[in-house]
Motif scaffolding. Structure first.
Motif, PDB file in Angstrom:
ATOM      1  N   THR A 532     -13.455  15.897  28.325  1.00 43.43           N
ATOM      2  CA  THR A 532     -14.708  16.552  28.685  1.00 43.43           C
ATOM      3  C   THR A 532     -15.177  16.114  30.053  1.00 43.43           C
ATOM      4  OG1 THR A 532     -16.092  14.805  27.740  1.00 43.43           O
ATOM      5  CG2 THR A 532     -15.375  16.568  26.265  1.00 43.43           C
ATOM      6  N   GLY A 533     -14.827  14.907  30.501  1.00 39.07           N
ATOM      7  CA  GLY A 533     -15.319  14.395  31.768  1.00 39.07           C
ATOM      8  C   GLY A 533     -16.771  13.994  31.715  1.00 39.07           C
ATOM      9  N   GLY A 534     -17.434  14.201  30.588  1.00 39.02           N
ATOM     10  CA  GLY A 534     -18.829  13.857  30.400  1.00 39.02           C
ATOM     11  C   GLY A 534     -19.120  13.848  28.919  1.00 39.02           C
ATOM     12  N   PRO A 535     -20.361  13.609  28.539  1.00 37.18           N
ATOM     13  CA  PRO A 535     -20.653  13.529  27.106  1.00 37.18           C
ATOM     14  C   PRO A 535     -20.408  14.829  26.350  1.00 37.18           C
ATOM     15  CG  PRO A 535     -22.397  12.530  28.402  1.00 37.18           C
ATOM     16  CD  PRO A 535     -21.504  13.225  29.370  1.00 37.18           C
ATOM     17  N   VAL A 536     -20.852  15.963  26.922  1.00 35.74           N
ATOM     18  CA  VAL A 536     -20.810  17.221  26.176  1.00 35.74           C
ATOM     19  C   VAL A 536     -20.482  18.369  27.123  1.00 35.74           C
ATOM     20  CG1 VAL A 536     -22.089  18.829  24.710  1.00 35.74           C
ATOM     21  CG2 VAL A 536     -22.548  16.382  24.538  1.00 35.74           C
ATOM     22  N   THR A 537     -19.576  19.240  26.690  1.00 38.22           N
ATOM     23  CA  THR A 537     -19.318  20.511  27.369  1.00 38.22           C
ATOM     24  C   THR A 537     -19.389  21.618  26.334  1.00 38.22           C
ATOM     25  OG1 THR A 537     -17.905  19.530  29.077  1.00 38.22           O
ATOM     26  CG2 THR A 537     -17.656  21.879  28.658  1.00 38.22           C
ATOM     27  N   LEU A 538     -20.205  22.618  26.603  1.00 40.16           N
ATOM     28  CA  LEU A 538     -20.302  23.792  25.736  1.00 40.16           C
ATOM     29  C   LEU A 538     -19.561  24.932  26.425  1.00 40.16           C
ATOM     30  CD1 LEU A 538     -21.523  25.153  23.184  1.00 40.16           C
ATOM     31  CD2 LEU A 538     -23.460  25.811  24.622  1.00 40.16           C
ATOM     32  N   ALA A 539     -18.484  25.399  25.805  1.00 38.75           N
ATOM     33  CA  ALA A 539     -17.657  26.455  26.386  1.00 38.75           C
ATOM     34  C   ALA A 539     -17.725  27.688  25.498  1.00 38.75           C
ATOM     35  CB  ALA A 539     -16.214  25.985  26.537  1.00 38.75           C
TER      36      ALA A 539
END
Length: 736
Positions: A532-539
């Protein structure tokens, strides 16, 4: 980095003794490594060609030892070598290759890939399979793949039709020959660079289901990671069909790539080229693609940033913007990537699209609206509050002809900041996110790196850190979930989360017909749990049946599985309910009331990285011997210093300092090298070598102490340790 001048896998060492120069005098560097006289001449000629401001002269003493004299353009003093010259010296470009700068979002992702992460608890078991395209069920869940391996992304699909392994491999090799991005690797010795090779081999492996199961294959592939300094940052793995599996049995193809090199649209562009080659018998007609990354880099370098600077001076998120979708919590006790998927059925998707269209917006704006509300809710603030999150722009809608077809990392997450007022109409918030996205689309080539440089924070703002914190200055206390923009994750930049709406990239109808005539159906690739590269990704993306598939990619060390499921469920619930709010006066607060009895998810509190020790004694050594000082920095090949220390047999003391260590550290090290003629040897591998050189440049010489700098290129741990030892041996004081 290897080239025809440096044998495959070998690493060059460069020795420099920082002494004051006479007016017009050259900087003298000793080259120690696997270079013959002809190869050394070629390296010197390449330096003279690429750095015309410097005079270049070479003396070859014997194979493996050469003296290079660089006369700086300005006479007098001790001139510092530019970073790009150091990079060309320590990592000679490959024959026929080209060098491109790594900037912006790509630089952020490369830095994240080179930063070591602590080992955590085992990731959950799970296959990463996705049934959302074929299932009409409301919810489906994919656990993490259970592997380590850092930043890799995985797509997979089932091959439908006759499968010819040789033709499959030939088709991919044809794509590699055509697309320079598939012959690229990274160099980060002195400055981050993308190195384009003239030739590379397609990385393809085929496994039998008797040897490995699909979940095992996913885990092993992720744990394998990539060697970033070698070309081949995309690979294919085929799991053959089960013998006697019946009509439905089919090979499964796994495509793995590094997100610092390619975005998902770029991968789909490459898949289109692969299918063209496969349909043509394994050969892709034509030469290299143009425009490509080289043309894009030139276009990008020529942009006037004046208007973009002025825009971001106004649009940069305020320090107190809410950026986290959960309230502060303790450690999750989990690790690895997680993935949850939910599919909105085609009728639900149509209703959501119609609701947004009647208000002059796209369904992507409805998704942004709901996410902004979830960030606002997690902050638990009374009244209006700015919220900020990253939105992914393709970066291909630019004034460069043919840019839409360039595979590479062109997309970039940019910060979207809107103010949520629970008393205001929903339509106002919808228009706010729509208009903000249109403003961002004017500068799709910008990145969070450049935005931070354009919008410096006041001195009272906390320094960039790993997570949000309280806002500085007067005013009320911090709001939960708020923090400075600079403290956000590497992918989102402007916030702890990223919202991505992936548009479809179907194969051309003529190509699909040509494949169908050969009995091959091009299945839509699906994503396994990725970095994700971060905490959260919404796709979000549309499937072939007209539904909207929502995938929540999350870091389990920051968001536990239970909290991720709650966040995902609440997002879907708001999206499904949104079309019911038809009245013009329907407010954002009324929609949020649907979640009044649902707990706000928790997110682990950001933990700052431990401070670097100012000085670490790795081996005491003899009190009157030289001191070897290893300089650490992000990107030093893992294990290289350990191998060097274990293999060193001399009486020298060995210490380690960090490249950005506190002032006064090196003078303290100098005092540990007493006696006339004793020497402090500053040395480092890769970026540690550049850091050692810079430390020597800004450190005053102690009376009676001589200094030397040993720098090496980048390779595997053993090759780097060997090169370091070779350079260090050449400068150590002989024993009495």
């Amino acid at each position: 980095m290897s080239s025809q001048y440096v044998p495959q896998g070998a690493v060059l060492a460069v020795v420099y003794e920082p002494v004051p120069l006479p007016a017009g005098g050259p900087l003298v560097l000793e080259l120690r490594g696997p270079l013959g006289p002809a190869d050394a001449e070629t390296v010197a000629a390449r330096l003279a060609q690429r750095h015309r401001a410097f005079g270049v002269a070479l003396d070859s003493h014997r194979p493996g030892h050469h003296t290079l004299r660089l006369t700086p353009p300005a006479a007098g003093g001790c001139a510092a070598l530019p970073a790009d010259l150091l990079a060309d010296l320590l990592a000679p470009p490959p024959p026929g290759g080209e060098i491109l700068p790594v900037t912006g979002h790509q630089q952020t992702l490369l830095r994240a890939a080179l930063t070591p992460t602590p080992a955590g608890t085992p990731a959950p078991a799970g296959t990463g399979t996705d049934s959302s395209d074929s299932s009409d069920s409301s919810d489906s869940s994919d656990g993490g793949d259970g592997g380590g391996g850092g930043l890799v992304e995985q797509l997979y699909w089932d091959w439908s039709g006759p499968f010819d392994v040789a033709r499959f491999a030939a088709a991919w090799q044809s794509v590699v020959d055509r697309e320079c991005v598939l012959r690229a690797c990274f160099d980060w010795v002195a400055a981050p660079r993308l190195v384009l090779h003239a030739r590379a081999e397609a990385d393809i492996a085929v496994f039998s289901p008797a040897a490995v199961t699909w979940p095992q294959l996913l885990r092993r592939d992720r744990a394998r990671g990539f060697v970033l300094h070698r070309p081949g940052l995309l690979r294919l793995t085929v799991l053959e069909a089960e013998p006697g599996g019946g009509a439905g049995a089919a090979p499964r193809v796994l495509l793995t790539y590094h997100p610092a090199l390619l975005d998902e649209r770029g991968v789909h562009l490459l898949l289109r080229e692969f299918y063209r080659a496969y349909a043509g018998g394994g050969v892709l007609p034509g030469g290299e693609r143009r425009p490509d990354l080289r043309d894009h880099a030139r276009w990008l370098a020529g942009q006037d940033t004046t208007a973009a600077r002025q825009f971001w001076a106004r649009a940069a998120p305020p320090p107190r913007a809410a950026a986290r979708p959960g309230r502060p919590g303790g450690a999750t006790g989990q690790s690895g990537p997680g993935l949850l998927r939910t599919r909105l059925r085609a009728p639900e998707t149509f209703r959501l699209r119609s609701w947004a269209a009647l208000r002059g917006a796209a369904e992507s704006s409805a998704l942004h609206l709901v996410w902004a509300l979830l960030l606002y809710r997690a902050a638990r603030a009374p009244g209006p509050l700015p919220v900020s999150f990253g939105v992914q722009l393709s970066g291909r809608d630019i004034a460069l002809p043919g840019a839409a077809g360039i595979p590479g990392l062109l997309d970039s997450p940019l910060p979207m900041t809107v103010t949520v007022d629970p008393a205001a109409p929903l339509a106002d918030l919808l228009h706010q996110v729509r208009d903000t996205l249109l403003d961002l689309a004017a500068y799709p080539w910008a990145s969070t790196e450049t935005i931070r440089a354009w919008t410096p924070r006041p001195p009272t703002t906390p320094a960039p850190g790993p997570g949000p914190g309280p806002a500085p200055g007067p005013g009320p206390g911090p709001v939960a979930g708020c923090g400075p923009v600079a403290g956000c994750g590497p992918v989102c930049g402007a916030g702890s989360t990223l919202v991505r709406f992936d548009g479809p990239l179907p194969l051309p109808k003529a190509l699909r017909s040509e494949l169908a005539a050969q009995g091959v159906h091009a299945d839509t690739p699906r994503s396994a749990a990725g970095a994700t590269g971060g905490p959260v990704t919404l796709a979000a993306r549309h499937d072939s049946a007209g539904g909207l598939v929502l995938g929540l990619f999350y870091d389990r060390a920051q968001l536990a599985d239970e909290d991720a499921a709650a966040l995902h469920s609440q997002c879907v619930r708001l999206l499904r309910a949104l079309p019911e709010y038809r009245q013009a006066e329907a407010s954002a607060g009324q929609l949020l009331d649907l979640l009044a009895h649902s707990a706000i998810p928790r997110m682990a509190r950001p933990v700052p990285p431990p401070p670097h020790p100012a000085l670490t004694v790795l081996r005491p050594g003899h009190p009157h011997a030289d001191v070897i000082c290893l300089v650490t920095a992000p990107g030093v090949p893992a294990g290289s210093y350990d191998l060097f220390v274990r293999g060193h047999r001399g009486p020298e003391q060995i210490v380690a300092v960090h490249g950005d260590g506190a002032p006064g550290v090196l003078p303290a090290v100098l005092h540990q090298a007493p006696g006339p003629g004793r020497r402090l040897v500053l040395c480092g591998c890769g970026p540690g070598g550049r850091a050692a050189y810079e430390l020597a440049q800004r450190t005053p010489h102690a009376p009676g102490a001589a200094a030397a700098v040993v720098m090496t290129g980048i390779g595997d741990a053993a090759a780097c340790a060997s090169a370091l030892a070779r350079g260090v041996r050449s400068v150590l004081t002989p024993p009495p």
